[in-house]
Design an enzyme around this catalytic site. Structure first.
Site, PDB file in Angstrom:
ATOM      1  N   SER A   1     -10.186  29.364  71.779  1.00  0.00           N
ATOM      2  CA  SER A   1      -9.500  30.410  72.532  1.00  0.00           C
ATOM      3  C   SER A   1      -9.729  31.757  71.857  1.00  0.00           C
ATOM      4  O   SER A   1     -10.167  31.824  70.710  1.00  0.00           O
ATOM      5  CB  SER A   1      -7.999  30.111  72.623  1.00  0.00           C
ATOM      6  OG  SER A   1      -7.311  30.798  71.603  1.00  0.00           O
ATOM      7  N   LYS A   2      -9.412  32.809  72.603  1.00  0.00           N
ATOM      8  CA  LYS A   2      -9.625  34.162  72.079  1.00  0.00           C
ATOM      9  C   LYS A   2      -8.782  34.440  70.851  1.00  0.00           C
ATOM     10  O   LYS A   2      -9.003  35.399  70.134  1.00  0.00           O
ATOM     11  CB  LYS A   2      -9.281  35.203  73.148  1.00  0.00           C
ATOM     12  CG  LYS A   2     -10.174  35.086  74.358  1.00  0.00           C
ATOM     13  CD  LYS A   2      -9.882  36.166  75.378  1.00  0.00           C
ATOM     14  CE  LYS A   2     -10.663  35.875  76.645  1.00  0.00           C
ATOM     15  NZ  LYS A   2     -10.549  36.907  77.657  1.00  0.00           N
ATOM     16  N   ARG A   3      -7.763  33.606  70.643  1.00  0.00           N
ATOM     17  CA  ARG A   3      -6.892  33.816  69.492  1.00  0.00           C
ATOM     18  C   ARG A   3      -7.373  33.065  68.259  1.00  0.00           C
ATOM     19  O   ARG A   3      -6.865  33.267  67.171  1.00  0.00           O
ATOM     20  CB  ARG A   3      -5.461  33.388  69.837  1.00  0.00           C
ATOM     21  CG  ARG A   3      -4.761  34.362  70.776  1.00  0.00           C
ATOM     22  CD  ARG A   3      -3.475  33.775  71.321  1.00  0.00           C
ATOM     23  NE  ARG A   3      -3.716  32.535  72.046  1.00  0.00           N
ATOM     24  CZ  ARG A   3      -4.170  32.473  73.298  1.00  0.00           C
ATOM     25  NH1 ARG A   3      -4.441  33.590  73.951  1.00  0.00           N
ATOM     26  NH2 ARG A   3      -4.375  31.322  73.897  1.00  0.00           N
TER      27      ARG A   3
END
Ligand code: GLU
Length: 459
Positions: free
Chosen positions: A230-232
């Site tokens: 994920s982008k995180r």
């Protein structure tokens, strides 16, 4: 290949530029460069609420940083523009008219729908809790370059223009691919579920759809858990690599291996090799896995392969920004120091702390190393033997230093390395670092002797 390759990267400026986007851009760019084709940058900025000029800039900057130049698009121009969807309304309008006159649209609740061809029937939808109209449309064959043939049948008409007048992603995406003459659509697997709609639209507009190639998912680093990256997740944003001073060539090399490989297990490749060997057919169907250690390894290998002049060119700003190196530092001296660091430092972000003591007498001391060294043996005695021997040494070179330690060992009946850990700590404040004798040579006699005396005085 029948017609010259034209591919596009079509990001939406709605978030940070992440590794999945960079991979899509890179695979398009590599495919274009391999075939001598055209790489187009098209900005899908129809989502007015979520677009931002900062994110748009980040797209341009990230592509430039990674060395992916675009042949058509913002700044580059081209005869199929404009290349921002927000500036293409008349083109969408014209294509909407075309679909309207072909009887492929209808209005409902203020929106314009695309009409599928096929037998209609109604069915109770438990999710919507309502009767819905469905269509028995002929299945669409997606002959995906990577996934092979995939068959899907659309069963619901879908929106082309929303009640607020905004055209939908499906519609503008297809109109743009059509009018920009795109031959291959290379994009993430998350878009596979949209592709049957897109093929329906191409056909309704009287066009042959491009070839499709859907790139596999990117999974998290095993150390970070399971599932889709994920982008995180750590390592997800291109900005992070830039700020951490990774080499763009290494990041690009690493990203190229997220789903593609050159078939011989080679991991470290220069861009020319990647371009030459890149084939869509060699992209794997199964998910790719992000691997932080592999990224670090590839970065280190690229760093080690740089000629010292280029290494210094990359290192100088990192060292000056961190305050370790004065702006005016002499290039020859800098390169001498860096040639010692280059084989040891895996990332430029670690270079300032690794090399600080070469440029200043003011550097931190590692207390645990100090404690360990002072506990054993007779540090004062050792320094009292060493300092005079070094003071009279001429010339001050690594081979001469080697001889001097050998002579000292003979005289005192100690091992040749007896003084090394203490001496290294005394001149650098740490327990490890570059090769010892070349390090002393580069530090120079006055610095080494002064620092050893200073160290002796603290004991
Ligand atoms: N704007 C879409 C995205 O960012 C592009 C999809 C496509 O490449 O067709 O996912």
């Amino acid at each position: 290949m029948d017609s010259p390759v034209r591919v596009r990267f079509a990001p939406s400026p709605t978030g940070f530029f992440h590794i999945g986007s960079a991979r899509t851009a890179l695979f398009n760019w590599l495919f274009a460069r391999h075939h001598g084709g055209t790489f187009i940058l098209r900005i899908e900025d129809t989502d007015k609420e979520r677009n931002s000029p900062e994110f748009l800039n980040l797209i341009y900057e990230s592509l430039r940083w990674l060395g992916m130049d675009w042949d058509e698009g913002p700044f580059a121009g081209g005869d199929r523009g404009p290349y921002l969807q927000s500036e293409r309304s008349p083109i969408y309008q014209a294509h909407l008219e075309q679909l309207k006159s072909a009887g492929r649209t209808y209005e409902k609740d203020g929106a314009t729908f695309f009409r599928l061809e096929g037998e209609r029937y109604t069915e109770f939808d438990t999710y919507l809790n309502a009767e819905v109209e469905k269509v028995r449309a002929a299945p669409v064959l997606i002959d995906d370059v990577i996934r092979g043939p995939v068959e899907r049948a659309e069963e619901r008409d879908f929106v082309l223009v929303r009640a607020n007048g905004e055209p939908t992603f499906h519609f503008v995406n297809v109109v743009d691919d059509l009018t920009m003459g795109i031959t291959h659509v290379i994009r993430g697997e998350d878009h596979l579920s949209n592709t049957s709609k897109h093929i329906e639209l191409f056909r309704a507009l009287g066009a042959t759809p491009p070839r499709f190639a859907h790139l596999p998912l990117i999974l998290k680093d095993p150390a970070a858990g399971k599932g889709k990256m994920s982008k995180r997740d750590k390592g997800a944003l291109i900005e992070e690599y830039r700020q951490r001073h990774f080499l763009p060539a290494a990041v690009r090399n690493f990203i190229a291996l997220l789903g593609w490989s050159p078939k011989n297990d080679q991991e470290v490749l220069d861009i020319g090799e990647i371009i030459e060997r890149f084939r869509l057919e060699d992209i794997q169907k199964s998910p790719a896995r992000f691997d932080e250690k592999k990224m670090a390894h590839i970065n280190f290998e690229h760093l080690k392969a740089l000629p010292i002049e280029s290494y210094a060119w990359c290192a100088r700003p990192v060292l000056t920004e961190s305050g370790v190196l004065p702006e005016s530092a002499d290039e020859t001296q800098l390169q001498q120091v860096l040639s010692l660091c280059q084989p040891k430092v895996d990332n430029l972000e670690n270079l300032p702390s690794f090399s600080r003591y070469f440029f200043s007498d003011d550097y931190p001391e590692d207390p645990s190393v100090r404690e360990r060294l002072l506990k054993k043996g007779e540090p004062k005695q050792l320094l009292d033997e060493l300092i005079p021997a070094l003071e009279e040494l001429e010339p001050w070179t690594a081979p001469a230093l080697d001889d001097a330690f050998a002579a000292l060992a003979g005289k005192t009946n100690r091992k040749v390395h007896a003084w090394w850990p203490l001496c290294r700590f005394g001149v650098s404040g740490v327990g490890g670092g570059p090769d010892f004798l070349p390090m002393l040579e580069v530090l120079g006699k006055p610095t080494v002797v002064t620092r050893l005396r200073r160290f002796r005085d603290t004991l």
